[in-house]
Design an enzyme around this catalytic site. Sequence first.
Site, PDB file in Angstrom:
ATOM      1  N   LYS A  46      45.837  16.796  59.717  1.00 38.40           N
ATOM      2  CA  LYS A  46      46.614  17.661  60.617  1.00 38.40           C
ATOM      3  C   LYS A  46      47.080  16.843  61.834  1.00 38.40           C
ATOM      4  O   LYS A  46      47.369  15.659  61.680  1.00 38.40           O
ATOM      5  CB  LYS A  46      45.778  18.876  61.009  1.00 38.40           C
ATOM      6  CG  LYS A  46      45.215  19.604  59.770  1.00 38.40           C
ATOM      7  CD  LYS A  46      44.649  20.939  60.064  1.00 38.40           C
ATOM      8  CE  LYS A  46      44.135  21.567  58.767  1.00 38.40           C
ATOM      9  NZ  LYS A  46      43.580  22.897  58.940  1.00 38.40           N
ATOM     10  N   HIS A  55      51.742  24.465  53.945  1.00 38.96           N
ATOM     11  CA  HIS A  55      50.412  24.761  54.493  1.00 38.96           C
ATOM     12  C   HIS A  55      50.491  26.043  55.321  1.00 38.96           C
ATOM     13  O   HIS A  55      51.519  26.312  55.961  1.00 38.96           O
ATOM     14  CB  HIS A  55      49.932  23.580  55.351  1.00 38.96           C
ATOM     15  CG  HIS A  55      48.502  23.723  55.765  1.00 38.96           C
ATOM     16  ND1 HIS A  55      48.119  24.519  56.812  1.00 38.96           N
ATOM     17  CD2 HIS A  55      47.366  23.209  55.238  1.00 38.96           C
ATOM     18  CE1 HIS A  55      46.798  24.471  56.918  1.00 38.96           C
ATOM     19  NE2 HIS A  55      46.319  23.681  55.978  1.00 38.96           N
ATOM     20  N   GLU A 106      49.398  26.796  58.097  1.00 35.61           N
ATOM     21  CA  GLU A 106      49.746  26.600  59.513  1.00 35.61           C
ATOM     22  C   GLU A 106      51.253  26.464  59.682  1.00 35.61           C
ATOM     23  O   GLU A 106      51.821  26.914  60.678  1.00 35.61           O
ATOM     24  CB  GLU A 106      48.990  25.375  60.054  1.00 35.61           C
ATOM     25  CG  GLU A 106      47.528  25.704  60.295  1.00 35.61           C
ATOM     26  CD  GLU A 106      46.569  24.541  60.118  1.00 35.61           C
ATOM     27  OE1 GLU A 106      46.996  23.373  60.122  1.00 35.61           O
ATOM     28  OE2 GLU A 106      45.362  24.821  59.968  1.00 35.61           O
ATOM     29  N   GLU A 158      44.248  28.107  49.423  1.00 36.55           N
ATOM     30  CA  GLU A 158      43.561  28.087  50.713  1.00 36.55           C
ATOM     31  C   GLU A 158      43.605  29.472  51.342  1.00 36.55           C
ATOM     32  O   GLU A 158      44.608  29.833  51.977  1.00 36.55           O
ATOM     33  CB  GLU A 158      44.231  27.098  51.667  1.00 36.55           C
ATOM     34  CG  GLU A 158      44.270  25.675  51.164  1.00 36.55           C
ATOM     35  CD  GLU A 158      44.376  24.686  52.310  1.00 36.55           C
ATOM     36  OE1 GLU A 158      43.477  23.877  52.449  1.00 36.55           O
ATOM     37  OE2 GLU A 158      45.357  24.758  53.072  1.00 36.55           O
ATOM     38  N   GLY A 166      39.364  26.345  58.804  1.00 40.16           N
ATOM     39  CA  GLY A 166      38.895  25.989  60.145  1.00 40.16           C
ATOM     40  C   GLY A 166      37.960  27.005  60.762  1.00 40.16           C
ATOM     41  O   GLY A 166      37.646  26.943  61.952  1.00 40.16           O
ATOM     42  N   SER A 190      37.338  25.211  54.923  1.00 33.90           N
ATOM     43  CA  SER A 190      35.951  24.921  55.326  1.00 33.90           C
ATOM     44  C   SER A 190      35.121  24.267  54.223  1.00 33.90           C
ATOM     45  O   SER A 190      33.938  24.563  54.072  1.00 33.90           O
ATOM     46  CB  SER A 190      35.263  26.190  55.846  1.00 33.90           C
ATOM     47  OG  SER A 190      35.952  26.689  56.981  1.00 33.90           O
TER      48      SER A 190
HETATM   49  P1  PGA Z   1      39.507  23.125  56.998  1.00 35.80           P
HETATM   50  O1  PGA Z   1      41.068  23.043  56.721  1.00 35.80           O
HETATM   51  O2  PGA Z   1      38.819  22.278  55.962  1.00 35.80           O
HETATM   52  O3  PGA Z   1      39.327  22.585  58.389  1.00 35.80           O
HETATM   53  O4  PGA Z   1      39.116  24.571  56.891  1.00 35.80           O
HETATM   54  C1  PGA Z   1      41.575  23.042  55.402  1.00 35.80           C
HETATM   55  C2  PGA Z   1      43.084  22.955  55.427  1.00 35.80           C
HETATM   56  O5  PGA Z   1      43.718  23.536  56.306  1.00 35.80           O
HETATM   57  O6  PGA Z   1      43.683  22.296  54.561  1.00 35.80           O
END
Ligand code: PGA
Length: 254
Positions: A14, A98, A100, A170, A176, A216
């Site tokens: 990221k 993604h 995000e 995901e 996160g 996570s």
């Molecule tokens: P994370 O993120 O392992 O910190 O939960 C995964 C991702 O966004 O690909």
Amino acid sequence: MNKDRKLIIAGNWKMNKTVAEGLDLVRALKLELANIKEIDIVVCPPFTALGEVSRAILDSNIRLGAQNMSEHHVGAFTGEIAAVMLKEFSVRYVILGHSERRQHQKESDELIAKKTLATHGASLKPIVCVGEMLADRESGRTEKVLETQVRGSLAGLTKEQMVETIIAYEPVWAIGTGKTATTAQAQEAHAFIRGLLATLFDDTVARRVRIQYGGSVKHSNARELMSQPDVDGALVGGASLESRSFADIIKNSI
Ligand code: PGA
């Protein structure tokens, strides 16, 4: 773990790591992971570190991915990065859609489909992310949301392109947050996506596509997640920022 599909574990850095920090990380990973052949290992640094990281992993079993790419080839698109620029640094994989970016940059399935086609046009392998929000899961809409995203984000792909596409499931509520989907929840969603691929393409394609789990993932849950029949790897955020935790996830997945 015996599966027909080779596991692929990718670290999504990221917006973390300067060039110097990224180099420290991959140098340590090279030492820790030198003997791993069973798993495709990928790191996805920010654009600014791609060049140096690429050079540092040249003689290793670690491959390079980017976190995004423009759907356009070249031209007046301020702030965007084209496939040809990624290829200069021997990038092989590109994370697309993604959550995000879906949330903050308002990326739509339609846009993600264009980007996915653009990666294939450049012989890059897309890692296309899908996943439901907590409210979707709680209202029983998980499968509906996944179906819309899978159909939309992979629209227009040929069977050959689909086989070279990686999907990352995901669940947004697990990213996160420290909350991982249970292995049963992950397997259920992966099996649903694979079933959908059989409908949209065919059984052979569905059997060959690798589906990563993300959200996570850490060394303590990697083994159990990877042991699920339809989980073919992981997309790792937080735990990929430190060499020991990322290396342990990979070692525990074998
Ligand atoms: P994370 O993120 O392992 O910190 O939960 C995964 C991702 O966004 O690909």
